[in-house]
Design an enzyme around this catalytic site. Structure first.
Site, PDB file in Angstrom:
ATOM      1  N   CYS A   9     -38.606 -38.235-115.532  1.00  0.00           N
ATOM      2  CA  CYS A   9     -38.958 -38.973-116.757  1.00  0.00           C
ATOM      3  C   CYS A   9     -38.182 -38.450-117.971  1.00  0.00           C
ATOM      4  O   CYS A   9     -36.970 -38.541-118.013  1.00  0.00           O
ATOM      5  CB  CYS A   9     -40.463 -38.959-116.981  1.00  0.00           C
ATOM      6  SG  CYS A   9     -40.982 -40.268-118.136  1.00  0.00           S
ATOM      7  N   HIS A  67     -42.665 -41.692-112.687  1.00  0.00           N
ATOM      8  CA  HIS A  67     -43.552 -40.581-112.359  1.00  0.00           C
ATOM      9  C   HIS A  67     -44.102 -40.758-110.948  1.00  0.00           C
ATOM     10  O   HIS A  67     -45.273 -41.099-110.762  1.00  0.00           O
ATOM     11  CB  HIS A  67     -44.712 -40.510-113.351  1.00  0.00           C
ATOM     12  CG  HIS A  67     -44.368 -39.867-114.654  1.00  0.00           C
ATOM     13  ND1 HIS A  67     -44.170 -38.507-114.782  1.00  0.00           N
ATOM     14  CD2 HIS A  67     -44.161 -40.401-115.877  1.00  0.00           C
ATOM     15  CE1 HIS A  67     -43.882 -38.219-116.047  1.00  0.00           C
ATOM     16  NE2 HIS A  67     -43.865 -39.343-116.729  1.00  0.00           N
ATOM     17  N   GLU A  83     -45.135 -38.699-108.947  1.00  0.00           N
ATOM     18  CA  GLU A  83     -46.175 -37.719-108.624  1.00  0.00           C
ATOM     19  C   GLU A  83     -47.537 -38.055-109.216  1.00  0.00           C
ATOM     20  O   GLU A  83     -48.529 -37.365-108.929  1.00  0.00           O
ATOM     21  CB  GLU A  83     -45.752 -36.330-109.116  1.00  0.00           C
ATOM     22  CG  GLU A  83     -45.843 -36.101-110.610  1.00  0.00           C
ATOM     23  CD  GLU A  83     -44.742 -36.760-111.427  1.00  0.00           C
ATOM     24  OE1 GLU A  83     -44.854 -36.785-112.659  1.00  0.00           O
ATOM     25  OE2 GLU A  83     -43.762 -37.255-110.816  1.00  0.00           O
TER      26      GLU A  83
END
Length: 304
Positions: free
Chosen positions: A142, A235, A237
């Site tokens: 990011c 993102h 995760e």
């Protein structure tokens, strides 16, 4: 195979409750194997949440991984207890003479600032310079990806008309890339940012390859031709409720915020989100570790 982290790290109990194999120091020391050494530069204010998310993704692999957590010394976190930071995090001065198989640089909620306005920018530049000679492969996430693209390749970030916020459909542009081995033709990933990088800037940079993108969210992933640097603008995760927590946080503050796109069923924020990115996010981290770290890193890290 397990990840090797301190027994008392808060993420340990969470991961063990999810049946993720976390190895103790004693057991790791008695295995005749060199674990991969991965450094995580955690720039997020909610450090415990972020470290748990990333450790979860690193865990589902047949490799043993020794993880070290890194924080900036030039900026003091306002949202994480100092005892946690002093117990589990190191600073750059403590690792600058070491070599690592992999480095992960997280995002940070500072994308509305110019890079040189970020308080720890000089320190981050020093770390990114160091990574060229002391790290085999670096994964930027990011804002970390925007910072890396700017620092290493001179690519500017661009301000969006409004926050890109939600879960978006993406396509793999280079199916032969091992980073996307096992991916479906269409996959999903969360985004939460106010800035972007332009596809034409990636394509016009000789050393870079654009490998995944979205018609709505733009550039998703790029890499250098030598696979030493990866840049992921989303993102992968994120937890199931991360976007929901961001949304309700801003609502409670009275801020103007749109409902995350393609996230809540029927765009109704009172309903439980449907997770569509978990498997792709897991596979991305696993493929990076397996194909770009483990299979190509030298056994003796001093050879980097």
């Amino acid at each position: 195979m397990p990840i090797k982290i301190p027994d008392s790290l808060p993420a340990t109990a969470v991961l063990e409750s999810e049946n993720i194999f976390v190895m103790t120091e004693y057991r790791a020391m008695h295995q005749d194997i060199r674990p991969l050494s991965v450094l995580i530069l955690n720039l997020m204010p909610t450090k415990i949440v972020t470290e748990t998310q990333i450790l979860r993704k690193l865990s589902n692999t047949p490799l043993q991984i020794k993880v070290e957590l890194l924080r900036t010394a030039s900026y003091q976190s306002q949202h994480t207890d100092e005892d946690h930071l002093s117990s589990f995090y190191t600073t750059f001065d403590q690792v600058r003479e070491q070599n690592f198989d992999g480095l992960i640089i997280t995002g940070a909620p500072v994308e509305n600032l110019e890079f040189d306005q970020v308080e720890y920018w000089p320190e981050l530049c020093e770390i990114m310079t160091w990574s060229r000679t002391h790290v085999h492969s670096t994964l930027h996430i990011c804002w970390g990806a925007q910072a890396g693209l700017y620092f290493h390749h001179g690519i500017q970030k661009r301000t969006l008309p409004q926050k890109l916020f939600g879960v978006y459909e993406h396509r793999v542009l280079k199916p032969s890339s091992p980073l996307f081995r096992g991916f479906d033709d269409v996959f999903y990933a969360p985004h939460s940012r106010y800035t972007e990088v332009w596809e034409q800037d990636i394509r016009s940079t000789p050393d870079l390859e654009l490998i995944a993108a979205s018609s709505e969210a733009g550039v998703y992933a790029a890499k250098t031709e030598d696979s030493r640097q990866f840049f992921v603008l989303g993102h992968p995760e994120y937890d199931p409720d991360t976007l929901a927590r961001e949304y309700w946080r801003d609502v409670d503050k009275g801020l103007e915020i749109a409902v995350p796109a393609h996230y809540f069923p029927g765009d109704d924020p009172t309903r439980v989100p449907v997770v569509r990115w978990r498997s792709a996010g897991q596979l991305l981290y696993t493929n990076w570790l397996n194909y770009y770290v483990y299979q190509t890193t030298p056994y003796d890290l001093k050879q980097l």
